[in-house]
Every structure is written in structure tokens, then in C-alpha cells.
Design an enzyme around this catalytic site. Structure first.
Site, short mmCIF file in Angstrom:
data_model
loop_
_atom_site.label_atom_id
_atom_site.label_comp_id
_atom_site.label_asym_id
_atom_site.label_seq_id
_atom_site.Cartn_x
_atom_site.Cartn_y
_atom_site.Cartn_z
NE ARG A 1 -3.11 -1.76 0.97
CZ ARG A 1 -1.85 -1.36 1.07
NH1 ARG A 1 -0.94 -1.84 0.23
NH2 ARG A 1 -1.48 -0.48 1.99
NE ARG B 1 4.26 3.85 7.25
CZ ARG B 1 4.00 2.98 6.29
NH1 ARG B 1 4.51 1.79 6.30
NH2 ARG B 1 3.21 3.31 5.30
CE LYS C 1 7.00 3.93 1.27
NZ LYS C 1 5.75 4.66 1.33
NE ARG D 1 -1.93 3.98 4.08
CZ ARG D 1 -2.02 3.43 2.87
NH1 ARG D 1 -3.15 3.51 2.20
NH2 ARG D 1 -1.00 2.81 2.33
NE ARG E 1 -1.90 0.68 -3.22
CZ ARG E 1 -0.89 0.97 -2.39
NH1 ARG E 1 0.33 1.05 -2.83
NH2 ARG E 1 -1.14 1.20 -1.12
#
Ligand code: AMP
Length: 212
Positions: free
Chosen positions: A158, A85, A13, A169, A124
């Protein structure tokens, strides 16, 4: 033109939103970055972030409303990444926009399989010093998996990119965010794109669909 870009975490995104922001002159709003910034001075927000849970609307709504109003006045529109969201947030946003005589023109949905999300997010890494983002499985890959190419800072994962938080999530995306997609489809403003292709192909596809 006002756009919302939606998709599970790791669907690209941010990358696509930045490209569209540059192409159409839109203000790019990255909700995750905005909240991580607020969290520096607010331990409660930080707790939510670390767990992968959504932050209650009242903890950030006023700040976002003012920011979007100001940015819409000086840009050709906005592209929202990470907000709304939930269906409730979507309704709040529509109300704010109506007050300004604006609307959401299109909702872009980046489609990606769950196992690809797990793969991308677990790779990531973020530089603890300058904030540069890398990915050990996709791109950009750092030369050394533990060190930032740009500033030499230590690369970290993270907390919410760890497997349990990723699962949470993904569940939240399906439960809370999917209803926005259903409504956008009913209204005829949904653009669906296959997000498992090269970045520039996806960008071209979205631009072409937006111009139709
Ligand atoms: P992201 O960087 O977009 O994956 O967002 C990181 C975290 O920020 C999420 O896991 C949530 O805890 C929080 N967050 C981001 N966007 C929202 C939102 N619209 N409403 C509530 N919490 C959010």
C-alpha cells in the site's frame, strides 16, 4: 456493548476487532476499508489516502452516521476500528450515540513501540486482485513474497505503508488520537493492552478485561 479499538497502524487493531466482533456479536467497522471503498469513486478521497493524511470529516460523516445507526439496530453493539481518530471525531460520535440512547462502553488501546510499527507495516502486502492481506515479517506470510496464495494475484505494498507515509501516520496518531485515550482514561473506560504478544494472548486479555 459499544467499543472503540485504538492503537497505531500495525498494532493489530483489525485482527483483534474481528475476534471481539465474533465473540460478542458486534458489528465490526473498519474505517480504512470503508474509505478505500469510497475512494474508488472519489479521486479527492483517494489523494488523501495515498498521502497518509486524514480525510476531512465532512467527506464521510453522513455515510458513517447512517451506517452505524443501522448496524446498531441489528447487532449487539459495535466495535470501531479507525474511527474516531481525532478528538473532534470522538465528540461527534458521542453526540450521535447520545441521540440513539447509546454510549461508548470501553476504549481499547493496543500499545506497541514505534520501531515495531515500522517493521510490521513495511512488511505488509495486499493482493491487488482479491484484497487478501499478508505480512512478510509477521503473519500470514505468503509462500511467494510477490504472489497471492489464494488467487495467484500480484502482491503489492500500500502506498501509505511506505516509510514516509508510516512516519506521518505515527505522528498523526500521537497528535490527533492520543487525546481520545487521555479522555477515556479520565472517564475510567480505558483498557490498555500490550500488543507485542501473540495474537490469541492479546484477545484473551481483552475479553477478560471487558468482562470485569
Ligand atoms: P487505515 O487503513 O486505518 O490505516 O486508514 C488508512 C487511511 O484512511 C488513513 O491514513 C487516512 O488517510 C484515512 N482514514 C482512516 N480513518 C480515518 C478517519 N477516522 N478520519 C479521517 N481519515 C481516516
Amino acid at each position: 456493548m459499544n467499543l472503540i479499538i485504538l492503537g497505531p497502524q500495525g498494532s493489530g487493531k483489525g485482527t483483534q476487532a474481528k475476534a471481539l466482533s465474533a465473540y460478542f456479536g458486534l458489528y465490526y467497522h473498519d474505517m480504512g476499508a470503508f474509505l478505500r471503498n469510497l475512494a474508488k469513486a472519489n479521486p479527492k478521497i483517494n489523494q488523501y489516502l495515498l498521502s497518509g493524511n486524514l480525510i476531512p470529516d465532512e467527506m464521510f460523516a453522513d455515510a458513517i452516521k447512517i451506517l452505524l445507526r443501522d448496524q446498531m439496530a441489528i447487532n449487539k453493539g459495535i466495535i470501531l476500528d479507525g474511527f474516531p481518530r481525532t478528538f473532534g471525531q470522538y465528540q461527534i460520535l458521542i453526540k450521535w450515540l447520545e441521540e440513539l440512547g447509546e454510549k461508548i462502553d470501553k476504549v481499547i488501546y493496543l500499545q506497541i513501540a514505534d520501531n515495531e510499527v515500522q517493521k510490521r507495516l513495511s512488511g505488509r502486502r495486499i493482493c491487488s486482485k482479491c484484497g487478501q492481506i499478508y505480512n512478510l515479517v509477521t503473519s500470514p506470510k505468503p509462500q511467494n513474497p510477490a504472489v497471492c496464495d489464494r488467487c495467484g494475484g500480484k502482491l503489492a505494498q500500500r502506498e501509505d505503508d511506505k516509510p514516509q507515509a508510516i512516519k506521518k501516520r505515527l505522528e498523526l496518531f500521537k497528535k490527533e488520537t492520543m487525546p481520545i485515550l487521555d479522555l477515556a482514561e479520565q472517564k475510567g473506560i480505558l483498557i490498555k493492552v500490550d500488543a507485542m504478544r501473540p495474537i490469541d494472548k492479546i484477545t484473551r486479555d481483552i475479553i477478560q478485561k471487558l468482562k470485569q
